[in-house]
Design a protein around this motif. Structure first.
Motif, mmCIF file in Angstrom:
data_model
loop_
_atom_site.group_PDB
_atom_site.id
_atom_site.type_symbol
_atom_site.label_atom_id
_atom_site.label_comp_id
_atom_site.label_asym_id
_atom_site.label_seq_id
_atom_site.Cartn_x
_atom_site.Cartn_y
_atom_site.Cartn_z
ATOM 1 N N LYS A 95 -6.238 11.830 3.097
ATOM 2 C CA LYS A 95 -5.048 12.487 3.619
ATOM 3 C C LYS A 95 -4.158 11.509 4.380
ATOM 4 N N GLU A 96 -4.801 10.632 5.145
ATOM 5 C CA GLU A 96 -4.012 9.668 5.921
ATOM 6 C C GLU A 96 -3.268 8.700 5.013
ATOM 7 N N ALA A 110 1.725 6.802 2.374
ATOM 8 C CA ALA A 110 2.403 6.496 1.114
ATOM 9 C C ALA A 110 3.626 7.383 0.909
ATOM 10 N N GLN A 111 3.519 8.663 1.257
ATOM 11 C CA GLN A 111 4.648 9.580 1.098
ATOM 12 C C GLN A 111 5.815 9.187 2.002
ATOM 13 N N LEU A 149 3.327 -2.811 6.714
ATOM 14 C CA LEU A 149 2.542 -2.152 5.675
ATOM 15 C C LEU A 149 1.461 -3.072 5.128
ATOM 16 N N GLN A 150 1.748 -4.380 5.053
ATOM 17 C CA GLN A 150 0.746 -5.330 4.582
ATOM 18 C C GLN A 150 -0.416 -5.411 5.564
ATOM 19 N N ARG A 151 -0.123 -5.410 6.853
ATOM 20 C CA ARG A 151 -1.207 -5.437 7.844
ATOM 21 C C ARG A 151 -2.070 -4.185 7.717
ATOM 22 N N TYR A 152 -1.419 -3.062 7.477
ATOM 23 C CA TYR A 152 -2.159 -1.814 7.314
ATOM 24 C C TYR A 152 -3.067 -1.883 6.093
ATOM 25 N N LEU A 153 -2.555 -2.435 4.998
ATOM 26 C CA LEU A 153 -3.371 -2.567 3.791
ATOM 27 C C LEU A 153 -4.538 -3.523 4.015
ATOM 28 N N ASP A 154 -4.285 -4.613 4.734
ATOM 29 C CA ASP A 154 -5.344 -5.602 4.973
ATOM 30 C C ASP A 154 -6.502 -4.987 5.755
ATOM 31 N N THR A 155 -6.198 -4.102 6.664
ATOM 32 C CA THR A 155 -7.275 -3.496 7.461
ATOM 33 C C THR A 155 -8.058 -2.469 6.667
ATOM 34 N N ARG A 196 12.761 -4.789 -1.152
ATOM 35 C CA ARG A 196 12.490 -3.453 -1.702
ATOM 36 C C ARG A 196 11.402 -3.531 -2.775
ATOM 37 N N ALA A 197 11.464 -4.554 -3.639
ATOM 38 C CA ALA A 197 10.462 -4.712 -4.697
ATOM 39 C C ALA A 197 9.076 -4.959 -4.106
ATOM 40 N N ALA A 198 9.017 -5.799 -3.074
ATOM 41 C CA ALA A 198 7.728 -6.072 -2.426
ATOM 42 C C ALA A 198 7.186 -4.810 -1.762
ATOM 43 N N TYR A 199 8.082 -4.022 -1.183
ATOM 44 C CA TYR A 199 7.679 -2.781 -0.543
ATOM 45 C C TYR A 199 7.137 -1.794 -1.572
ATOM 46 N N ALA A 200 7.806 -1.714 -2.731
ATOM 47 C CA ALA A 200 7.338 -0.817 -3.795
ATOM 48 C C ALA A 200 5.958 -1.241 -4.291
ATOM 49 N N GLN A 201 5.721 -2.536 -4.372
ATOM 50 C CA GLN A 201 4.416 -3.026 -4.824
ATOM 51 C C GLN A 201 3.322 -2.633 -3.825
ATOM 52 N N ARG A 202 3.598 -2.738 -2.560
ATOM 53 C CA ARG A 202 2.611 -2.371 -1.548
ATOM 54 C C ARG A 202 2.360 -0.860 -1.547
ATOM 55 N N ILE A 203 3.435 -0.083 -1.818
ATOM 56 C CA ILE A 203 3.260 1.373 -1.898
ATOM 57 C C ILE A 203 2.342 1.729 -3.068
ATOM 58 N N ALA A 204 2.522 1.037 -4.192
ATOM 59 C CA ALA A 204 1.662 1.296 -5.342
ATOM 60 C C ALA A 204 0.204 0.984 -5.021
ATOM 61 N N GLU A 205 -0.011 -0.112 -4.292
ATOM 62 C CA GLU A 205 -1.379 -0.454 -3.891
ATOM 63 C C GLU A 205 -1.939 0.602 -2.946
ATOM 64 N N LEU A 206 -1.092 1.109 -2.040
ATOM 65 C CA LEU A 206 -1.514 2.137 -1.102
ATOM 66 C C LEU A 206 -1.868 3.428 -1.835
ATOM 67 N N GLN A 207 -1.087 3.771 -2.858
ATOM 68 C CA GLN A 207 -1.373 4.980 -3.630
ATOM 69 C C GLN A 207 -2.693 4.849 -4.388
ATOM 70 N N ALA A 208 -2.963 3.639 -4.890
ATOM 71 C CA ALA A 208 -4.243 3.421 -5.582
ATOM 72 C C ALA A 208 -5.420 3.575 -4.628
ATOM 73 N N MET A 209 -5.269 3.106 -3.429
ATOM 74 C CA MET A 209 -6.333 3.259 -2.443
ATOM 75 C C MET A 209 -6.528 4.724 -2.075
ATOM 76 N N ALA A 210 -5.407 5.476 -2.013
ATOM 77 C CA ALA A 210 -5.500 6.892 -1.671
ATOM 78 C C ALA A 210 -6.241 7.671 -2.747
ATOM 79 N N GLU A 211 -6.064 7.280 -4.019
ATOM 80 C CA GLU A 211 -6.758 7.972 -5.109
ATOM 81 C C GLU A 211 -8.273 7.774 -5.031
#
Length: 369
Positions: free
Chosen positions: A246-247, A252-253, A123-129, A223-238
Motif C-alpha cells: 500500500k505504501e 507511485a500514485q 525518489l532514488q534515495r527512497y528506492l535505494d532503501t 522527467r524521463a529519469a523520474y518516469a524510469q524511477r516510477i516504473a521501478e517503484l511500480q514493479a516493487m509495489a507489484e
C-alpha cells in the motif's frame, strides 16, 4: 381767341394723360410677364425649397483628416516634453501582460528543472532503501511529491496567456485613435521611443530561443529519469505485500500525478511549432521586447479624435463643405517602477476650412480658406 387757346391746352393735357396711362399699363403688363416667367422657373408650390440646411452625416471621414493633422501636432509637442537622454515605451496592456508571462514561463522552466532534479534524488534515495532485503523503508513524505504540481499549475496558467491572440475587430468611426497616435509619435521622434506595444515585435532571436529549448530539454531529461524511477517503484509495489504494498502504491500514485502535471505544462508550450501558436515561441519574442525596453520610461496615453464635416446647401448659393476636427490627448509618464513623473491633458481644435464642391469649376487647390 382765349377760348381757342384754352381748348388746345386741355386737349394737350388729355393726350399726355392718355400717354401716361398707356405707359403704366405697359409697365404693369411687363411686370406681370416677368413675374410669370420667374414663377415658371421656381419649383411647384407644393414642393419645399432648400433653406440652408446643415448636414453632418455624409462627410465625417473627410473631417477626420483634420483631426489626424491635430494628432500629429500633439505627437510633436509630446516629444518635446519627454526628459532629455531617456527613451520611452508606449504602455500597452497586452504587451505588458506578454512580458510578464514570458518571464514567468522562463523562470518556471528553470524552477521546474531544478525541482524535478531534487525529486529524482529523493525518489532514488527512497528506492535505494527498499532494495536491500530486510532494510527498513525510509519515509518519503507525500508533501515532497506535491510541491512541484503547484509550480507547474502556475506556469501552465501563465503559458495559457501567451496562447491568446491579440486581435483587432472592425474599427468604427472615431476608434483606433491610440494606434494612430503611436505611429505619429514614432514619426516625430523615433530615437526617443523604445517600443510601441503590440504589433511587430522584431525578428526572433534564435540564440534566446535555443536557450529556452535547452531548459525545456533539461526538464525533459529529468522527467524521463523520474518516469524510469516510477516504473521501478511500480514493479516493487507489484512484488510487495500488505502494508508495504500500500505504501509503495501510494508513493507511485503521487509521483505519477506529478509527472502528468509536468507533461501538461510541457505540452502547453508547443515547442514543436515555430509560430505565434506556440507559447514558447512567443516567450522568446516577448523576452526580446522586454530587453529592448528595459529601463525605459513608460508612457501611458489615450486620445480622442473627432472629425466634423458641415454641408451647407442652398437653392441659390449651391453646396458648401466645411471641415473641422478636435483632438484631446491625456498622458501619464512613469518610471519603470511605477513612479509618476508627469501628467497632462492637451487639446487641439482645427479652424474650419471650406472645400469647393463644384467639380471642374473649382480652383486647382483642393482647399480654399
Amino acid at each position: 381767341m382765349a377760348a381757342g387757346t384754352a381748348h388746345a391746352q386741355s386737349a394737350s393735357e388729355l393726350a399726355d394723360l392718355r400717354s401716361r396711362r398707356l405707359e403704366a399699363e405697359a409697365r404693369q403688363a411687363l411686370a406681370e410677364a416677368e413675374r410669370a416667367e420667374l414663377l415658371a422657373r421656381l419649383p411647384p408650390a407644393q414642393s419645399k425649397p432648400l433653406a440652408g440646411t446643415v448636414e453632418t452625416r455624409g462627410f465625417g471621414a473627410a473631417g477626420l483628416v483634420r483631426a489626424v493633422d491635430l494628432a500629429r501636432e500633439l505627437a510633436r509637442e509630446l516629444c518635446t516634453r519627454l526628459p532629455a537622454g531617456r527613451t520611452a515605451a508606449l504602455y500597452d496592456p497586452a504587451a505588458a501582460q506578454g512580458m510578464v508571462a514570458a518571464r514567468t514561463v522562463d523562470s518556471a522552466l528553470a524552477r521546474l528543472s531544478n525541482d524535478m532534479a531534487d525529486r529524482n534524488k529523493a525518489l532514488q534515495r527512497y528506492l535505494d532503501t527498499r532494495r536491500p532485503p530486510g532494510s527498513s523503508a525510509a519515509a518519503l513524505p507525500l508533501a515532497v511529491l506535491a510541491a512541484v504540481p503547484a509550480t507547474v499549475r502556475a506556469g501552465a496558467d501563465i503559458a495559457a496567456l501567451l496562447r491568446s491572440d491579440v486581435t483587432a475587430t472592425a474599427i468604427g468611426y472615431g476608434e483606433g485613435a491610440r494606434s494612430l497616435f503611436a505611429s505619429a509619435l514614432a514619426q516625430s521622434c523615433p530615437e526617443r521611443v523604445s517600443g510601441l506595444g503590440t504589433g511587430y515585435l522584431g525578428e526572433l532571436d534564435w540564440a534566446r530561443y535555443e536557450k529556452l529549448l535547452g531548459r525545456l530539454q533539461a526538464l525533459a531529461g529529468h522527467r524521463a529519469a523520474y518516469a524510469q524511477r516510477i516504473a521501478e517503484l511500480q514493479a516493487m509495489a507489484e512484488n510487495a505485500k500488505g502494508e508495504e504494498k500500500k505504501e509503495l502504491a501510494a508513493v507511485a500514485q503521487a509521483a505519477l500525478a506529478q509527472l502528468k502535471l509536468v507533461d501538461a505544462f510541457v505540452d502547453s508550450l508547443k515547442a514543436g511549432e515555430a509560430s505565434e501558436k506556440s507559447p514558447l515561441f512567443n516567450t522568446a519574442r516577448y523576452l526580446g521586447y522586454g530587453e529592448r525596453t528595459a529601463g525605459s520610461l513608460v508612457l501611458d496615453v489615450d486620445l480622442r479624435l473627432e472629425g466634423l464635416g458641415i454641408v451647407k446647401e442652398n437653392l441659390f448659393t449651391g453646396q458648401h463643405l466645411r471641415l473641422s476636427g478636435v483632438a484631446i490627448l491625456w498622458y501619464r509618464l512613469h518610471e519603470p517602477d511605477g513612479r509618476l513623473l508627469a501628467a497632462d491633458v492637451l487639446r487641439r481644435m482645427a479652424r474650419p476650412v471650406e472645400v469647393d464642391l463644384r467639380g471642374s469649376g473649382a480652383p486647382d487647390a483642393f482647399w480654399s480658406n
